[in-house]
Design an enzyme around this catalytic site. Structure first.
Site, PDB file in Angstrom:
ATOM      1  N   SER A 150      68.568 -12.463  59.764  1.00 20.37           N
ATOM      2  CA  SER A 150      68.761 -12.285  61.256  1.00 20.37           C
ATOM      3  C   SER A 150      70.393 -12.757  61.620  1.00 20.37           C
ATOM      4  O   SER A 150      70.759 -11.594  62.372  1.00 20.37           O
ATOM      5  CB  SER A 150      67.741 -13.468  61.943  1.00 20.37           C
ATOM      6  OG  SER A 150      68.060 -13.726  63.319  1.00 20.37           O
ATOM      7  N   ARG A 205      58.944 -13.429  65.640  1.00 20.31           N
ATOM      8  CA  ARG A 205      59.060 -14.662  64.707  1.00 20.31           C
ATOM      9  C   ARG A 205      58.730 -15.728  65.725  1.00 20.31           C
ATOM     10  O   ARG A 205      57.977 -16.893  65.518  1.00 20.31           O
ATOM     11  CB  ARG A 205      60.449 -14.824  64.019  1.00 20.31           C
ATOM     12  CG  ARG A 205      60.348 -14.099  63.087  1.00 20.31           C
ATOM     13  CD  ARG A 205      61.913 -13.893  62.498  1.00 20.31           C
ATOM     14  NE  ARG A 205      62.373 -15.302  62.084  1.00 20.31           N
ATOM     15  CZ  ARG A 205      63.759 -15.592  62.185  1.00 20.31           C
ATOM     16  NH1 ARG A 205      64.440 -14.692  62.319  1.00 20.31           N
ATOM     17  NH2 ARG A 205      64.197 -16.887  61.827  1.00 20.31           N
ATOM     18  N   HIS A 213      80.754 -17.734  62.866  1.00 19.25           N
ATOM     19  CA  HIS A 213      79.469 -17.893  63.496  1.00 19.25           C
ATOM     20  C   HIS A 213      79.023 -19.697  63.163  1.00 19.25           C
ATOM     21  O   HIS A 213      79.025 -19.891  62.202  1.00 19.25           O
ATOM     22  CB  HIS A 213      78.708 -17.166  63.046  1.00 19.25           C
ATOM     23  CG  HIS A 213      77.201 -17.195  63.466  1.00 19.25           C
ATOM     24  ND1 HIS A 213      76.783 -16.669  64.473  1.00 19.25           N
ATOM     25  CD2 HIS A 213      76.128 -17.737  62.943  1.00 19.25           C
ATOM     26  CE1 HIS A 213      75.595 -17.136  65.024  1.00 19.25           C
ATOM     27  NE2 HIS A 213      75.086 -17.731  63.827  1.00 19.25           N
ATOM     28  N   LYS A 233      73.528  -9.370  62.447  1.00 25.24           N
ATOM     29  CA  LYS A 233      74.251  -9.160  63.559  1.00 25.24           C
ATOM     30  C   LYS A 233      75.648  -9.264  63.173  1.00 25.24           C
ATOM     31  O   LYS A 233      76.703  -8.670  63.821  1.00 25.24           O
ATOM     32  CB  LYS A 233      73.710 -10.350  64.463  1.00 25.24           C
ATOM     33  CG  LYS A 233      72.465 -10.074  65.271  1.00 25.24           C
ATOM     34  CD  LYS A 233      72.107 -11.377  66.087  1.00 25.24           C
ATOM     35  CE  LYS A 233      71.687 -12.447  65.152  1.00 25.24           C
ATOM     36  NZ  LYS A 233      70.581 -13.318  65.803  1.00 25.24           N
ATOM     37  N   ASP A 238      66.812  -6.912  64.959  1.00 22.97           N
ATOM     38  CA  ASP A 238      66.775  -8.420  64.816  1.00 22.97           C
ATOM     39  C   ASP A 238      66.354  -9.079  66.264  1.00 22.97           C
ATOM     40  O   ASP A 238      65.577  -9.804  66.135  1.00 22.97           O
ATOM     41  CB  ASP A 238      68.157  -9.193  64.769  1.00 22.97           C
ATOM     42  CG  ASP A 238      68.056 -10.631  64.944  1.00 22.97           C
ATOM     43  OD1 ASP A 238      67.349 -11.220  64.147  1.00 22.97           O
ATOM     44  OD2 ASP A 238      68.806 -11.240  65.755  1.00 22.97           O
TER      45      ASP A 238
HETATM   46  N1  URA Z   1      70.041 -17.831  64.733  1.00 20.28           N
HETATM   47  C1  URA Z   1      69.525 -16.518  64.331  1.00 20.28           C
HETATM   48  O1  URA Z   1      70.262 -15.691  65.034  1.00 20.28           O
HETATM   49  N2  URA Z   1      68.636 -16.186  63.968  1.00 20.28           N
HETATM   50  C2  URA Z   1      67.820 -17.280  63.454  1.00 20.28           C
HETATM   51  O2  URA Z   1      66.738 -16.683  62.596  1.00 20.28           O
HETATM   52  C3  URA Z   1      67.946 -18.487  63.445  1.00 20.28           C
HETATM   53  C4  URA Z   1      69.025 -18.715  64.153  1.00 20.28           C
END
Ligand code: URA
Ligand code: CA
Length: 407
Positions: free
Chosen positions: A182, A167, A81, A186, A160
């Site tokens: 967050s 947010r 990621h 995932k 999320d």
């Molecule tokens: N990428 C994400 O998936 N979440 C965040 O809060 C910031 C970057």
């Protein structure tokens, strides 16, 4: 009542239990708690951060709010990621490299987020490429090709999606606890055994500097460990675009170039080699240096490019377009002075390319840059080529003319 107690605990740095946070997160995800009611929880975390234990409970509650993929039929898998960046096409380069080396990756990718382009948008530049395929098809592609790149059809970490949207609306994005939970909710829901996390910092990234990036990286590694997964963190500077091309199609073309001719001077090549070698070393328990040699070998001997072509074809796409020349640019920007490149308005360049493509519902617009930080520049040297509709050329030129800083 429950929310009030939870907020009091967060504000007084008292640990809450998994059940307490899970209840509130699930009720918010299911709509039993409104945005207004949930916002104080997010605000309290934003202002106070969480202990490691509570941060893990929050992440686990978000992960458990939806489906969790079971990748065990594939054997051992690795996932990577990147925390976003401008001109970051690493996925399209490293998945075929790893497939050649027997490191399996089922890459679930997203669409463009703010100033960074999404990998799925890029994959769709291969005319006909289907990103939206059923999971059993994806499994069989990983088994036959060694890897697969697609969008996610599963309902991963829906908590999320809601929390991130809240947010975003309330300007509560830039907090390490919130970003770590967050991303990791995932990632942990996608079921890979090992994770390589590429944390970007600089003016083209979520984290402003390396110090903050390291704090985020350590939190994410801790969360992976508590969830029983191995994670390796690498850090990447985003003071300049990663590659030379910015914009969906242009970035895709550069990804192909990276696999066509091994050019160790391009920072995007270096980043791809580093990420692929880190994934492969982690997967096979071999020294990094050894993994790196193998990665460079499959680029140089053309195997990785052949693999990418096979993967694209298997998902209905065509690479034909990529053997044509670059389209003509609308205008070229040259330097007004002698000097040295000292910086980039990286985020601005990413935003301009994304906005152009969104506005004209296309993927072909963007910018090609020709230099990196440290390069010597002579007056009249070509700095950038701009790909946009004619009527935008003047306006965009004015916006980006100082985006490469020369001193
Ligand atoms: N990428 C994400 O998936 N979440 C965040 O809060 C910031 C970057
Ligand atoms: Ca903010």
């Amino acid at each position: 009542m429950e929310i009030k107690k939870l907020v009091e605990k967060i504000e007084s740095h008292t640990d809450f239990s998994y059940e307490e946070i899970q209840h509130v997160v699930l009720d918010y995800t299911n709509g039993k708690i409104s945005d207004e009611e949930f916002l104080p929880v997010v605000s309290a975390i934003y202002n106070n951060n969480l202990s490691d234990k509570c941060l893990y409970y929050l992440t686990k509650a978000m992960k458990n709010s939806g489906e969790i993929l079971d990748l065990s039929p594939l054997g051992q898998t690795v996932d990577k990621h990147s925390t976003g960046g401008v001109s970051d096409t690493t996925t399209i380069v490293i998945v075929p490299i790893l497939a050649c080396l027997g490191t399996k990756m089922l890459k679930l990718s997203g669409r463009s987020l703010g100033f960074t382009g999404g990998t799925c948008d890029k994959l769709e530049c291969f005319e006909g490429y289907k990103t939206d395929i059923p999971l059993d098809k994806a499994f069989s592609l990983v088994n036959t090709n060694g890897g697969c790149m697609m969008t996610t059809t599963a309902n991963l970490a829906p908590a999320d999606k809601k929390i991130y949207a809240l947010r975003d609306r309330t300007n509560l994005v830039d907090n390490i606890s919130l970003i770590a939970s967050s991303i990791m909710s995932k990632k942990l829901a996608t079921g890979a055994d090992m994770l390589v996390l590429d944390v970007k910092y600089g003016n083209g990234a979520f984290m402003p500097n390396k110090k903050n990036a390291i704090v985020l990286g350590k939190k994410m590694k801790m969360l992976a460990k508590l969830d029983g997964k191995k994670a390796k963190i690498v850090y990447g500077n985003m003071a300049e675009p990663l590659g030379y091309n910015i914009g969906t199609l242009l970035e895709c073309m550069e990804a192909i170039d990276i696999l066509k001719h091994y050019n160790k001077k391009n920072p995007l090549t270096k980043a791809c080699v580093r990420l692929a070698a880190t994934c492969h070393a982690l997967d096979k328990h071999i020294p990094y240096i050894f993994a790196k040699k193998k990665v460079i070998q499959v680029i140089k001997n053309g195997q990785a490019l052949e693999k990418l072509k096979t993967m694209i074809k298997s998902q209905g796409g065509s690479i034909a377009l990529f053997y044509q020349n670059y389209p003509p640019s609308q205008c070229e920007l040259s330097s007004q002075q002698n000097g040295k490149v000292t910086g980039f308005e990286t985020k601005l360049l990413g935003e301009i390319a994304n906005e152009l493509n969104h506005k004209y519902k296309t993927n072909k617009y963007g910018i090609i840059t020709y230099h990196k930080i440290g390069d010597k520049i002579n007056k009249k040297d070509k700095l950038m080529s701009l790909f946009c509709p004619k009527e935008e050329a003047m306006n965009i030129t004015n916006k980006i003319k100082n985006a490469i800083i020369i001193k």
